[in-house]
Design a protein around this motif. Structure first.
Motif, PDB file in Angstrom:
ATOM      1  N   MET A   1      20.802 -18.201  -6.217  1.00  0.00           N
ATOM      2  CA  MET A   1      19.486 -18.465  -5.286  1.00  0.00           C
ATOM      3  C   MET A   1      18.391 -17.858  -5.688  1.00  0.00           C
ATOM      4  N   LYS A   2      17.121 -18.368  -5.637  1.00  0.00           N
ATOM      5  CA  LYS A   2      15.814 -17.927  -5.911  1.00  0.00           C
ATOM      6  C   LYS A   2      15.481 -17.090  -4.761  1.00  0.00           C
ATOM      7  N   VAL A   3      15.068 -15.999  -4.978  1.00  0.00           N
ATOM      8  CA  VAL A   3      14.599 -15.200  -3.785  1.00  0.00           C
ATOM      9  C   VAL A   3      12.902 -15.384  -3.655  1.00  0.00           C
ATOM     10  N   LEU A   4      12.710 -16.103  -2.387  1.00  0.00           N
ATOM     11  CA  LEU A   4      11.053 -16.281  -2.213  1.00  0.00           C
ATOM     12  C   LEU A   4      10.574 -14.909  -2.186  1.00  0.00           C
ATOM     13  N   ALA A   5       9.260 -14.843  -3.134  1.00  0.00           N
ATOM     14  CA  ALA A   5       8.538 -13.598  -2.978  1.00  0.00           C
ATOM     15  C   ALA A   5       7.554 -13.896  -2.018  1.00  0.00           C
ATOM     16  N   ILE A   6       7.745 -13.232  -0.888  1.00  0.00           N
ATOM     17  CA  ILE A   6       6.680 -13.515   0.262  1.00  0.00           C
ATOM     18  C   ILE A   6       5.687 -12.045   0.089  1.00  0.00           C
ATOM     19  N   ARG A   7       4.474 -12.664   0.436  1.00  0.00           N
ATOM     20  CA  ARG A   7       3.241 -11.656   0.081  1.00  0.00           C
ATOM     21  C   ARG A   7       3.334 -10.435   1.037  1.00  0.00           C
ATOM     22  N   SER A   8       3.585  -9.191   0.324  1.00  0.00           N
ATOM     23  CA  SER A   8       3.660  -8.179   1.303  1.00  0.00           C
ATOM     24  C   SER A   8       2.622  -7.271   0.981  1.00  0.00           C
ATOM     25  N   LYS A   9       2.797  -5.850   1.372  1.00  0.00           N
ATOM     26  CA  LYS A   9       1.931  -4.846   1.096  1.00  0.00           C
ATOM     27  C   LYS A   9       0.560  -4.999   1.608  1.00  0.00           C
ATOM     28  N   THR A  10       0.603  -5.669   2.736  1.00  0.00           N
ATOM     29  CA  THR A  10      -0.837  -5.813   3.417  1.00  0.00           C
ATOM     30  C   THR A  10      -1.087  -4.598   4.163  1.00  0.00           C
ATOM     31  N   PHE A  11      -0.210  -3.494   4.461  1.00  0.00           N
ATOM     32  CA  PHE A  11      -0.404  -2.527   5.238  1.00  0.00           C
ATOM     33  C   PHE A  11      -1.239  -1.531   4.526  1.00  0.00           C
ATOM     34  N   ARG A  12      -2.226  -0.636   5.362  1.00  0.00           N
ATOM     35  CA  ARG A  12      -2.846   0.494   4.726  1.00  0.00           C
ATOM     36  C   ARG A  12      -2.878   1.424   5.585  1.00  0.00           C
ATOM     37  N   GLU A  13      -3.253   2.384   4.642  1.00  0.00           N
ATOM     38  CA  GLU A  13      -2.782   3.879   5.046  1.00  0.00           C
ATOM     39  C   GLU A  13      -4.188   4.677   5.534  1.00  0.00           C
ATOM     40  N   SER A  14      -5.412   4.135   5.155  1.00  0.00           N
ATOM     41  CA  SER A  14      -6.379   4.695   5.583  1.00  0.00           C
ATOM     42  C   SER A  14      -7.408   3.777   6.139  1.00  0.00           C
ATOM     43  N   TYR A  15      -8.652   4.300   6.846  1.00  0.00           N
ATOM     44  CA  TYR A  15      -9.523   3.226   7.234  1.00  0.00           C
ATOM     45  C   TYR A  15     -10.429   3.018   5.870  1.00  0.00           C
ATOM     46  N   LYS A  16     -10.289   3.856   4.861  1.00  0.00           N
ATOM     47  CA  LYS A  16     -11.108   3.554   3.691  1.00  0.00           C
ATOM     48  C   LYS A  16     -10.490   2.418   2.773  1.00  0.00           C
ATOM     49  N   GLU A  17      -9.139   2.484   3.073  1.00  0.00           N
ATOM     50  CA  GLU A  17      -8.461   1.105   2.384  1.00  0.00           C
ATOM     51  C   GLU A  17      -8.695  -0.122   3.223  1.00  0.00           C
ATOM     52  N   ASP A  18      -8.763   0.048   4.476  1.00  0.00           N
ATOM     53  CA  ASP A  18      -9.237  -1.114   5.353  1.00  0.00           C
ATOM     54  C   ASP A  18     -10.627  -1.560   5.085  1.00  0.00           C
ATOM     55  N   ILE A  19     -11.475  -0.952   4.597  1.00  0.00           N
ATOM     56  CA  ILE A  19     -12.753  -1.579   4.395  1.00  0.00           C
ATOM     57  C   ILE A  19     -13.103  -1.731   2.966  1.00  0.00           C
ATOM     58  N   ARG A  20     -12.215  -2.042   2.056  1.00  0.00           N
ATOM     59  CA  ARG A  20     -12.514  -2.307   0.608  1.00  0.00           C
ATOM     60  C   ARG A  20     -12.806  -3.835   0.572  1.00  0.00           C
ATOM     61  N   LEU A  21     -13.600  -3.975  -0.467  1.00  0.00           N
ATOM     62  CA  LEU A  21     -13.977  -5.226  -0.740  1.00  0.00           C
ATOM     63  C   LEU A  21     -12.926  -6.306  -1.178  1.00  0.00           C
ATOM     64  N   PHE A  22     -12.022  -5.771  -2.058  1.00  0.00           N
ATOM     65  CA  PHE A  22     -10.972  -6.531  -2.554  1.00  0.00           C
ATOM     66  C   PHE A  22      -9.618  -5.962  -1.941  1.00  0.00           C
ATOM     67  N   GLN A  23      -9.127  -6.740  -0.904  1.00  0.00           N
ATOM     68  CA  GLN A  23      -8.156  -6.160  -0.263  1.00  0.00           C
ATOM     69  C   GLN A  23      -6.794  -6.011  -1.061  1.00  0.00           C
ATOM     70  N   THR A  24      -6.459  -7.047  -1.503  1.00  0.00           N
ATOM     71  CA  THR A  24      -5.029  -6.994  -1.904  1.00  0.00           C
ATOM     72  C   THR A  24      -5.013  -7.014  -3.742  1.00  0.00           C
ATOM     73  N   ILE A  25      -3.905  -6.731  -4.237  1.00  0.00           N
ATOM     74  CA  ILE A  25      -3.547  -6.618  -5.619  1.00  0.00           C
ATOM     75  C   ILE A  25      -3.859  -8.124  -6.222  1.00  0.00           C
ATOM     76  N   TRP A  26      -3.505  -9.134  -5.250  1.00  0.00           N
ATOM     77  CA  TRP A  26      -3.599 -10.646  -5.946  1.00  0.00           C
ATOM     78  C   TRP A  26      -5.058 -10.896  -5.799  1.00  0.00           C
TER      79      TRP A  26
END
Lengths: 253, 353
Positions: free
Chosen positions: B1-26
């Motif tokens: 069975m194919k495993v669905l790749a659900i978008r993850s890694k939206t957690f952030r570790e600093s406020y600097k990361e939280d205010i980035r212009l381009f948030q996710t790798i995608w």
């Protein structure tokens, strides 16, 4: 010692006297309530204090400095913050941005450094974010921090507005009907926040409020206005027993 | 069975990361692919497509400027074409008469427009809404008149021929060669504008739009920030005008009519008021749609010979008006609003909310 002193302040709109020869002294660290029937001039007083209206005569002193006739943005720089009777939040901005806007006077980023978003501008953003998160934590609004304010329920909006004023790190906080239109629990929460701000953060508070329960419970000194003039001032107990106040509110027998 | 790749890694570790212009790798991946696509375009498409992209990027910079003033700060302007014209003429005169190089004349054109913006911004401070629209419109008319009348400076109705851009000894005199330059400047403008909007100045602009009195009580100096919005807006318009002058290699007063101001307003309404991305969407849309309507009309006339030769520019203008009306009724947030909804839809997939 007095932090704020209002000396014979009058405000007239044509023939209408909104404030008449008003004298008020607010102690540093005090929790001062201003009450009075509708149209007594409470909000007009706040508008004079925050610079939205320019008083016709009289003076306002913040410590030893005269602030009469200054513009609102200049007064806010001196540490006077306020909330509004009808919520005046920036409805399309998120809770976070509203609070960050509250830190406007503590920030320096201009259009050029902002455009680069590097170095000082970035450090400042992160630093202010940290300060704002403290307020979010204090007011227990973590869950809505990234929601646009316009979509939030009334009680939360009131809280956000308080937060925005707090973000300015004021010496004096003017609260215009902080619990108007709230249910019992929301009122209790708000009263608790007001007391915490006053006692823990040491912010002097001047509050206009119609909810006599709240006023009598938390205020230290109550000033009563009627038709723009001060008719009584004293502790909640004294005010409750004052005949002129009862007359103003309930009419004569 | 194919495993669905659900978008993850939206957690952030600093406020600097939280205010980035381009948030996710995608988002970064998509941006990268888009840049690759754009840079290969001159080799793939026909020259006309390249020309359309060039025109769109000029329009995007100008619309971005108007969006800062009207969409973010809430100051309606019907005179944006005037700032565009001032930038174009500033750059053109400096480049042709004083033979200044591109990297001097373009910013200089922007600065001339900024000065004009400051001059208009100050008297317009007390005006709001329709009154401001009228005042800026009159300014536009005055500039239109001056461009024709100040013959000695602007060569009036004869127009100015603009020498090509010279960079590192190469003359960029074709659409293909100017393409990369235009895209880079556009990207630079978009990034700086996004940065301004997400920092202190941008928040002050939006605050003024939403509640000006509250903004003032919170410490925002209305005078400074309204004038600043005018200045920034006209700077972008001026830069766009300068690029336009180089792109067209010839400018004429007719290029900068009142209709152009209306067109910019249409761009930000269709694209999305108060959205950086919306300015780009709107600019591209408004630039390209007439082409679609044209080819659609030509296609129709091939099927129905009765319609042969019936198409003219007026049909385009009519379709234009209809489109703006439809957007105002059905999608007030414009293309940026649609984009946002599509994005949320993908983000939440396979759930609805």
């Amino acid at each position: 010692m007095e932090l704020l002193e209002v000396q014979s302040l009058s405000l007239r709109f044509g023939g209408i006297v909104a404030l008449a020869d008003l004298n008020i002294k607010v102690r540093e660290g005090g929790l001062h309530a201003v009450i009075g029937p509708n149209g007594a001039g409470k909000t007009s007083l706040f508008n004079c204090l925050s610079g939205v209206y320019r008083p016709t005569t009289g003076n306002i002193f913040l410590k030893d400095r005269e602030i009469t006739g200054m513009k609102p943005h200049q007064i806010s720089r001196l540490g006077i913050a306020r909330t509004f009777q009808n919520i005046e939040l920036f409805a399309n901005m998120t809770v976070m941005d509203n609070l960050l806007l509250g830190r406007h006077v503590h920030m320096k980023t201009g259009p050029f450094s902002g455009a680069l978003f590097y170095g000082r501008a970035l450090t400042e953003e992160v630093h202010c974010r940290l300060k704002v998160e403290e307020i979010i934590d204090f007011l227990e609004i973590e869950k809505v921090r990234k929601k646009p304010v316009g979509s939030l329920p009334y009680g939360i909006q009131k809280r956000v507005e308080l937060g925005r004023a707090l973000a300015m790190q004021p010496n004096i906080l003017l609260l215009d009907e902080p619990v108007a239109g709230m249910n019992v629990e929301e009122t209790e929460d708000m009263a608790r926040f007001i007391l915490d701000i006053n006692e823990e953060l040491g912010v002097t508070i001047i509050m206009v409020e119609h909810d006599m329960g709240v006023v009598m419970d938390i205020a230290e000194i109550v000033t009563v206005l009627d038709f723009g003039a001060k008719i009584a001032e004293g502790s909640p107990q004294e005010i409750q027993a004052n005949n002129r106040v009862i007359e103003a509110y309930l009419g004569q027998e | 069975m194919k495993v669905l790749a659900i978008r993850s890694k939206t957690f952030r570790e600093s406020y600097k990361e939280d205010i980035r212009l381009f948030q996710t790798i995608w988002i970064k991946v998509w941006m990268g692919l888009f840049i690759v696509f754009l840079s290969l375009l001159p080799f793939l498409g026909d020259p006309y497509v390249v020309y359309l992209v060039n025109i769109s990027s000029v329009a995007a910079i100008s619309a971005l400027g108007l969006n800062i003033l009207t969409g973010f700060t809430g100051q309606i302007s019907l005179g944006h074409a005037a700032f565009f014209a001032i930038g174009a003429y500033g750059t053109a005169i400096l480049a042709s008469r004083f033979s200044l190089p591109f990297w001097v004349s373009l910013p200089a054109g922007g600065i001339v427009a900024t000065v004009a913006g400051l001059l208009v911004g100050v008297p317009c401070l007390r005006l709001k809404g329709l009154y401001l629209a009228m005042a800026t419109m009159s300014f536009g008319v005055v500039i239109e008149f001056l461009v024709v009348t100040l013959d000695g400076l602007t060569k009036g109705v004869r127009g100015i021929a603009v020498p090509p851009v010279k960079l590192f000894g190469y003359a960029l005199d074709s659409n293909e060669t100017l393409y990369y330059l235009l895209l880079s400047v556009t990207a630079l403008c978009l990034i700086t504008a996004s940065n301004i909007i997400r920092t202190r100045v941008g928040r002050a602009f939006v605050a003024i739009r939403d509640r000006d009195i509250a903004a003032e009580v919170m410490g925002v100096d209305l005078v400074t920030y309204k004038v600043m919005a005018f200045a920034i807006s006209s700077f972008y318009a001026g830069i766009a005008g300068g690029l336009y002058a180089y792109l067209m290699a010839y400018i004429h007063p007719e290029h900068f009519s009142f209709l152009l101001s209306v067109q910019y307003l249409a761009m930000i309404i269709v694209g999305g008021l108060g959205s950086i991305l919306g300015s780009v969407f709107g600019a591209v849309f408004i630039t390209i749609v007439p082409e679609f309507i044209k080819s659609f009309a030509e296609g129709l006339s091939r099927i129905f010979p009765v319609l042969e030769g019936r198409y003219d520019d007026n049909w385009n203008i009519a379709a234009f008006g209809l489109m703006i009306v439809l957007f105002l009724i059905f999608e007030p947030k414009g293309l940026a609003g649609i984009w946002g909804r599509v994005k949320t839809c993908f983000k939440n997939w396979p759930y609805t909310y």
